[in-house]
Write a protein that holds these residues in place. Structure first.
Motif, short mmCIF file in Angstrom:
data_model
loop_
_atom_site.label_atom_id
_atom_site.label_comp_id
_atom_site.label_asym_id
_atom_site.label_seq_id
_atom_site.Cartn_x
_atom_site.Cartn_y
_atom_site.Cartn_z
N GLU A 114 0.80 -1.23 0.00
CA GLU A 114 0.00 0.00 0.00
C GLU A 114 0.83 1.28 0.00
O GLU A 114 0.34 2.32 -0.43
N GLY A 156 -6.99 -11.94 -3.01
CA GLY A 156 -5.68 -11.33 -2.79
C GLY A 156 -5.86 -10.05 -1.98
O GLY A 156 -5.41 -8.98 -2.37
N GLY A 170 -4.61 -8.96 0.72
CA GLY A 170 -3.40 -8.31 1.27
C GLY A 170 -3.68 -7.74 2.64
O GLY A 170 -4.16 -8.41 3.55
N PHE A 220 -8.85 -2.65 0.26
CA PHE A 220 -10.21 -2.57 -0.25
C PHE A 220 -11.20 -3.32 0.63
O PHE A 220 -12.40 -3.04 0.58
N ILE A 259 -3.50 -16.09 -0.10
CA ILE A 259 -2.71 -17.32 0.08
C ILE A 259 -1.72 -17.17 1.23
O ILE A 259 -1.11 -18.16 1.63
N ASP A 260 -1.55 -15.96 1.72
CA ASP A 260 -0.52 -15.70 2.72
C ASP A 260 -1.15 -15.69 4.12
O ASP A 260 -1.91 -14.77 4.46
N MET A 312 -1.18 -12.52 6.13
CA MET A 312 -2.17 -11.49 5.81
C MET A 312 -3.56 -11.88 6.29
O MET A 312 -4.30 -11.04 6.80
N CYS A 318 -7.67 -6.66 -6.74
CA CYS A 318 -6.85 -5.50 -7.07
C CYS A 318 -5.37 -5.84 -6.92
O CYS A 318 -4.94 -6.33 -5.86
N THR A 342 -3.62 -8.18 -7.94
CA THR A 342 -3.36 -9.59 -7.65
C THR A 342 -3.46 -10.45 -8.91
O THR A 342 -2.84 -11.52 -8.99
C1 LIG Z 1 0.08 -6.73 -4.30
S1 LIG Z 1 -0.87 -7.48 -3.04
C2 LIG Z 1 -2.42 -6.62 -3.25
C3 LIG Z 1 -3.19 -6.53 -1.96
C4 LIG Z 1 -4.51 -5.74 -2.04
N1 LIG Z 1 -5.43 -6.32 -2.99
C5 LIG Z 1 -4.27 -4.31 -2.36
O1 LIG Z 1 -4.76 -3.82 -3.39
O2 LIG Z 1 -3.59 -3.63 -1.56
C6 LIG Z 1 -1.20 -9.09 -3.73
C7 LIG Z 1 -1.81 -10.06 -2.72
O3 LIG Z 1 -2.27 -11.22 -3.43
C8 LIG Z 1 -1.95 -12.37 -2.71
N2 LIG Z 1 -1.95 -13.48 -3.67
C9 LIG Z 1 -1.00 -13.83 -4.57
N3 LIG Z 1 -1.40 -14.88 -5.31
C10 LIG Z 1 -2.65 -15.20 -4.87
C11 LIG Z 1 -3.60 -16.21 -5.23
N4 LIG Z 1 -3.36 -17.10 -6.20
N5 LIG Z 1 -4.78 -16.24 -4.56
C12 LIG Z 1 -5.04 -15.36 -3.56
N6 LIG Z 1 -4.17 -14.40 -3.17
C13 LIG Z 1 -3.00 -14.31 -3.82
C14 LIG Z 1 -0.59 -12.04 -2.06
O4 LIG Z 1 -0.33 -12.87 -0.96
C15 LIG Z 1 -0.81 -10.58 -1.70
O5 LIG Z 1 -1.35 -10.44 -0.40
#
Ligand SMILES: C[S@@+](CC[C@H](N)C(=O)[O-])C[C@H]1O[C@@H](n2cnc3c(N)ncnc32)[C@H](O)[C@@H]1O
Length: 215
Positions: A34, A63, A65, A69, A88-89, A92, A131, A133
């Motif tokens: 962020e 995703g 994070g 949002f 997936i984390d 988070m 977003c 992701t």
């Molecule tokens: C760049 S962050 C974006 C977080 C939030 N959506 C934002 O806009 O601030 C990407 C997030 O997607 C998650 N992620 C990555 N691959 C994923 C998957 N296949 N399914 C769900 N989450 C995933 C990561 O762990 C991370 O928390």
């Protein structure tokens, strides 16, 4: 502009420290996702407004994070609605679960996903939102094709992702071309319902299943 560059540099440093395994702290990851002063470019209030959510609707934030949002979507659907904050984390989702409790968001449920399965309930999701992701997901046509079973009859999929443009995307690529998103979602069985052009660096596209009737 200077503030944005500093924020981007801080984000790169935070990401680098994560990649190198210096820390797994959720708040550092949240900052990497962020930065600060994100709202001016991300325009989260307008994004959520354009989605025209109704009280009581069910949304999945894929995703999620640090929940940038998630809380806004939860406010939009209200206490009778629900937001599945999927990631997936486990750092988070743990952070999201604790924050939902602290802030009294009884309508937010954190889900630990696997990379190819968000582990959402079947049927009933009014909006799948994601977003920054989309570019992380592997085999996106198959992923989103499977997710059709989780959608409510008039369900939609909103995708925001960086466009692969500019210097920062060259040195640290984390983007998907708008045409590629549309092509992949068509392959997954969706059609473009709406395209918004007010975000300076990101695509913002809304899809519905290809067999959905026009409203
Ligand atoms: C760049 S962050 C974006 C977080 C939030 N959506 C934002 O806009 O601030 C990407 C997030 O997607 C998650 N992620 C990555 N691959 C994923 C998957 N296949 N399914 C769900 N989450 C995933 C990561 O762990 C991370 O928390």
């Amino acid at each position: 502009m200077i503030i944005r560059r500093i924020a981007v540099a801080a984000g790169v440093l935070a990401c680098a420290s994560l990649i190198l395994g210096f820390t797994s702290c959720a708040s550092l990851k949240k900052f990497a996702y962020e930065g600060f002063d994100r709202d001016s470019e991300q325009q989260p209030a307008r994004v959520v407004e354009e989605l025209h959510l109704n009280a009581g609707e069910r949304v999945a934030d894929l995703g999620a994070g640090g929940g940038y949002f998630t809380w806004r979507l939860a406010d939009a659907v209200g206490p009778t609605g629900k937001v599945y904050a999927v990631d997936i984390d486990p750092d988070m989702t743990g952070y999201l679960k604790a924050t939902a409790q602290q802030r009294g968001y009884g309508n937010v449920e954190a889900i630990v996903a696997s990379p190819d399965d968000p582990k959402l309930p079947e049927h009933g999701i009014d909006l799948l939102f994601t977003c920054n992701t989309y570019h992380h997901i592997e085999n996106r046509p198959a992923y989103f094709a499977r997710l059709k079973r989780s959608l409510a009859p008039r369900g939609r999929v909103a995708i925001i992702d960086y466009r692969p443009e500019g210097f920062f995307q060259t040195i640290f690529p984390h983007a998907t071309a708008t045409d590629a998103i549309t092509r992949e979602m068509t392959e997954a069985g969706y059609k473009l319902d709406h395209r918004y052009d007010f975000l300076s660096d990101q695509s913002f596209l809304v899809f519905v299943p290809a067999d959905a009737r026009a409203s």
